[in-house]
Design an enzyme around this catalytic site. Structure first.
Site, PDB file in Angstrom:
ATOM      1  N   ARG A 236       1.151   4.338  -4.041  1.00 31.33           N
ATOM      2  CA  ARG A 236       1.809   5.476  -3.393  1.00 31.33           C
ATOM      3  C   ARG A 236       1.628   6.686  -4.300  1.00 31.33           C
ATOM      4  NH1 ARG A 236       1.587   3.042   0.648  1.00 31.33           N
ATOM      5  NH2 ARG A 236       3.294   2.313   1.980  1.00 31.33           N
ATOM      6  N   GLU A 265       1.337  13.438   1.573  1.00 28.10           N
ATOM      7  CA  GLU A 265       0.263  13.248   2.573  1.00 28.10           C
ATOM      8  C   GLU A 265       0.643  13.904   3.905  1.00 28.10           C
ATOM      9  OE1 GLU A 265      -0.405   9.014   2.710  1.00 28.10           O
ATOM     10  OE2 GLU A 265      -0.755   8.951   0.560  1.00 28.10           O
ATOM     11  N   HIS A 283      -5.855   7.853   2.664  1.00 26.30           N
ATOM     12  CA  HIS A 283      -4.957   6.687   2.792  1.00 26.30           C
ATOM     13  C   HIS A 283      -5.534   5.673   3.798  1.00 26.30           C
ATOM     14  CE1 HIS A 283      -0.504   5.271   2.487  1.00 26.30           C
ATOM     15  NE2 HIS A 283      -1.331   4.244   2.653  1.00 26.30           N
TER      16      HIS A 283
HETATM   17  C1  8YV Z   1      -0.171   1.923   5.850  1.00 21.76           C
HETATM   18  C2  8YV Z   1      -0.013   1.093   3.628  1.00 21.76           C
HETATM   19  O1  8YV Z   1       1.000   1.264   6.107  1.00 21.76           O
HETATM   20  O2  8YV Z   1       0.604  -1.148   4.025  1.00 21.76           O
HETATM   21  C3  8YV Z   1       0.857  -0.096   3.446  1.00 21.76           C
HETATM   22  O3  8YV Z   1       1.811   0.014   2.677  1.00 21.76           O
HETATM   23  O4  8YV Z   1       0.041   2.007   2.877  1.00 21.76           O
HETATM   24  C4  8YV Z   1      -0.915   1.170   4.780  1.00 21.76           C
HETATM   25  O5  8YV Z   1      -1.387  -0.049   5.194  1.00 21.76           O
HETATM   26  C5  8YV Z   1      -0.919   2.029   7.090  1.00 21.76           C
HETATM   27  O6  8YV Z   1      -1.891   2.962   6.826  1.00 21.76           O
HETATM   28  C6  8YV Z   1      -0.067   2.477   8.248  1.00 21.76           C
HETATM   29  O7  8YV Z   1       0.553   3.694   7.993  1.00 21.76           O
END
Ligand code: 8YV
Length: 320
Positions: A236, A265, A283
């Site tokens: 993150r 983001e 992302h």
């Molecule tokens: C996002 C992610 O969730 O699993 C996670 O924590 O960061 C990604 O897989 C996905 O892009 C949906 O927003």
């Protein structure tokens, strides 16, 4: 159509096939984006909702959870759930699920890909060719070797371990820092993020997000990584002090960065856009057809399980 109409709420954007199933099979409501419309919606329908389906992009934060008095479960599409207020969920008995395991390989692949791209300059070299610079320059500058590079992994959970496996196959000595030493890995444990950064060529951030890891990679960690060190982040954006990162890249105090995630983001700091020693991704780490289909299946499995009997298939660790 079941009798769930109105009991399921979509919070934030979701992949179209998932949103369509929520609407078609569950008669899901969609939370308006914001402002007056959202407040009016919550006042009118908030008390019907028993399950919210969301992703890390939106989540169910404090305000929204408070506006859903009968909420029983937050079903999160994605492994990370730092945008959902898990402490409030616990205190109210709201269950929270996520999608672990199914995306581990793709996220680890992305960490490896970012590292190869960054150290070898693959994206920069592609720009060099497309700009027609090869004939006049003759050669592309020499870059850094990945095989055998010292790799440090911050956060040795499922994804961190999958990243370690990939780099180990390339002959890279692996060290790591986690809240706890993980027995039996064969990797070297560093007692702090600073000590980890000081000992490696590439620091890969693979922790979970949220309050517990906010700013964990601060200026002192980046200083320890130093002007020959590279930062990779597939976790993150909030885990890294992004201002310090930009400042140090600008000043040449870091060799480069490969980033799939950012603090705000989809905003990416302007200063990064012109740098060739930076690889920037939107992302996308879990974003393959295969993995997203599995995430969708698991998300719907959690929803069906909760609505059917009150249990979740893959609850988040804090609420197991
Ligand atoms: C996002 C992610 O969730 O699993 C996670 O924590 O960061 C990604 O897989 C996905 O892009 C949906 O927003």
């Amino acid at each position: 159509m079941t009798d769930d109409r109105g009991r399921v709420l979509q919070v934030g954007p979701l992949m179209p096939s998932l949103a369509e199933t929520l609407r078609g099979t569950y008669g899901a409501l969609v939370l308006p984006d914001g402002g007056d419309e959202r407040a009016a919606f919550l006042a009118a329908r908030g008390s019907e909702v028993v399950a919210a389906v969301t992703s890390g992009r939106a989540g169910v934060g404090t305000g929204l959870m408070t506006a859903l008095p009968r909420l029983g479960a937050v079903i999160n599409f994605g492994v990370g759930y730092d945008t959902t207020d898990v402490a409030l969920a616990r205190s109210r008995g709201v269950k929270v699920s996520h999608t672990p395991d199914v995306l581990t390989d793709c996220v680890a692949d992305t960490a490896l890909g970012l590292t190869l791209d960054l150290l070898r300059g693959l994206s920069a070299a592609d720009r060099f060719v497309r700009a027609g610079r090869w004939p006049e320059a003759g050669t592309f500058p020499l870059m850094r070797r990945v095989s055998g590079a010292r790799v440090g992994i911050l956060g040795l959970g499922r994804i961190g371990r999958a990243i370690a496996t990939r780099f180990a196959a390339m002959g890279c000595p692996i060290s790591y820092h986690s809240r706890h030493e993980v027995p039996g890995t064969g990797h070297v444990y560093a007692p702090s993020p600073v000590e980890l950064a000081a000992a490696v060529d590439v620091l890969v951030v693979a922790t979970s997000g949220g309050a517990g890891t906010r700013g964990l990679v601060d200026r002192s960690v980046l200083k320890a990584l130093g002007p020959r060190g590279y930062l990779i982040n597939i976790a993150r954006g909030t885990v890294v002090d992004e201002d310090a990162l930009v400042e140090m890249l600008t000043a040449g105090e870091l060799a480069g960065a490969g980033l799939d995630v950012f603090a705000a983001e989809p905003q990416v700091p302007d200063a990064l856009l012109g740098m060739d020693n930076v690889v920037l991704l939107p992302h996308l780490a879990s974003g393959t057809l295969e993995t997203r289909a599995e995430m969708e299946r698991l998300t719907l499995g959690n929803l069906a399980s909760f609505l059917g009997g009150g249990d979740l298939l893959t609850p988040v660790p804090e609420l197991r």
